[in-house]
Design a protein around this motif. Structure first.
Motif, mmCIF file in Angstrom:
data_model
loop_
_atom_site.group_PDB
_atom_site.id
_atom_site.type_symbol
_atom_site.label_atom_id
_atom_site.label_comp_id
_atom_site.label_asym_id
_atom_site.label_seq_id
_atom_site.Cartn_x
_atom_site.Cartn_y
_atom_site.Cartn_z
ATOM 1 N N LYS A 287 14.558 -3.570 0.743
ATOM 2 C CA LYS A 287 13.610 -4.798 0.492
ATOM 3 C C LYS A 287 14.689 -5.775 0.716
ATOM 4 C CE LYS A 287 10.279 -2.505 -2.157
ATOM 5 N NZ LYS A 287 9.515 -2.451 -3.722
ATOM 6 N N ASN A 288 14.105 -7.160 0.889
ATOM 7 C CA ASN A 288 14.854 -8.219 0.799
ATOM 8 C C ASN A 288 15.024 -8.894 -0.450
ATOM 9 O OD1 ASN A 288 12.552 -9.795 0.357
ATOM 10 N ND2 ASN A 288 12.346 -10.139 2.599
ATOM 11 N N ASP A 289 15.494 -10.069 -0.784
ATOM 12 C CA ASP A 289 16.064 -10.529 -2.178
ATOM 13 C C ASP A 289 14.374 -10.918 -2.712
ATOM 14 O OD1 ASP A 289 18.867 -10.385 -2.412
ATOM 15 O OD2 ASP A 289 19.068 -11.982 -1.111
ATOM 16 N N ALA A 290 13.570 -11.279 -1.836
ATOM 17 C CA ALA A 290 12.362 -11.621 -2.343
ATOM 18 C C ALA A 290 11.340 -10.422 -2.869
ATOM 19 C CB ALA A 290 11.347 -12.479 -1.274
ATOM 20 N N GLY A 291 11.846 -9.020 -2.492
ATOM 21 C CA GLY A 291 11.170 -8.153 -2.733
ATOM 22 C C GLY A 291 10.141 -7.511 -1.805
ATOM 23 N N ALA A 292 10.378 -8.002 -0.573
ATOM 24 C CA ALA A 292 9.387 -7.530 0.406
ATOM 25 C C ALA A 292 10.297 -6.421 1.613
ATOM 26 C CB ALA A 292 8.902 -8.684 1.374
ATOM 27 N N THR A 293 9.659 -5.442 1.885
ATOM 28 C CA THR A 293 10.352 -4.427 2.828
ATOM 29 C C THR A 293 10.641 -5.247 4.088
ATOM 30 O OG1 THR A 293 8.973 -2.788 1.853
ATOM 31 C CG2 THR A 293 9.937 -2.358 4.148
ATOM 32 N N VAL A 294 11.823 -4.964 4.542
ATOM 33 C CA VAL A 294 12.279 -5.664 5.664
ATOM 34 C C VAL A 294 11.661 -5.006 6.811
ATOM 35 C CG1 VAL A 294 14.530 -6.331 4.559
ATOM 36 C CG2 VAL A 294 14.446 -4.177 5.781
ATOM 37 N N ALA A 295 11.680 -5.508 7.948
ATOM 38 C CA ALA A 295 11.307 -4.897 9.338
ATOM 39 C C ALA A 295 12.109 -3.923 9.619
ATOM 40 C CB ALA A 295 11.259 -6.194 10.370
#
Length: 223
Positions: free
Chosen positions: A159-167
């Protein structure tokens, strides 16, 4: 009146001394030259200025040392070749195994990143692992505190720093670590499956499934 050539010790041995100092001749060549010059000098020495036996003895000792060193070097090179061949055979056992080696690439497939790690030469009070996308933008920063020296896994959940899974795709990561404000020079590590073993002038190499190679001396962990 019979004349005697002015062949003295300094003249006849100058070439040998220069060869010894410059390393321009083999021990065998030096020995042959020495014996030839010795016989020539004995046949042509001036009775009033006979050759200096102490200098000849000293040079003969030097030639013997050179000969011994060359023989030793030949033996050592032969042993090193045997050790290298044996090590290559031993390394073949790594094929099919997963190893941890220096690297900075991390791939994400179905939201799951490949395993990464770090090697800390000494303990660090602050460690930062930055994951970057293909444009060089930081997508995730992982901060670790109070890390001991040695090889350690680093957990990234994809995940990125915003908590979303990266592509899905290929990313890179870099590591920074300090102890009391001083860089401890950490090494970024990646895992890879060994598909082949080869060798070149640098030593034995393991070929990884990623298409990269690593020196077997750089393998930090074997699974």
């Amino acid at each position: 009146m019979t004349t005697t050539s002015s062949v003295n010790n300094n003249t006849t041995t100058a070439g040998i001394t220069n060869a010894l100092q410059g390393g321009s001749a083999s021990a065998s060549d030096l020995q042959n030259s020495f014996l030839t010059m010795l016989v020539t000098q004995m046949n042509n020495q001036d009775p009033l200025n006979p050759m200096d036996n102490s200098q000849l003895t000293s040079q003969l000792a030097q030639i013997s040392q050179v000969s011994s060193m060359q023989t030793m070097n030949t033996t050592l090179n032969s042993l090193l070749s045997q050790v290298s061949a044996g090590r290559a055979m031993d390394s073949a056992a790594l094929i099919g195994r997963t190893v941890m080696v220096p690297g900075s690439s991390v791939s994400v497939a179905s939201g799951v990143p490949s395993k990464i790690g770090i090697d800390l030469p000494s303990a660090a009070d602050s460690v930062s692992v930055s994951v970057l996308d293909q444009s060089g933008n930081t997508v995730r920063t992982i901060n670790l505190q109070g890390q001991a020296a040695g090889v350690q896994d680093v957990t990234w959940d994809g995940k990125n720093d915003a908590g979303a899974t990266v592509a899905d795709g290929t990313y890179t990561f870099k590591v920074a670590a300090t102890a009391n404000g001083t860089d401890v020079k950490p090494v970024a590590l990646v895992y890879g499956a060994v598909q082949s073993v080869s060798g070149d002038s640098t030593g034995v190499l393991v070929g990884l499934a990623s298409g990269t190679t690593a020196n077997v001396n750089d393998v930090r962990r074997i699974l």
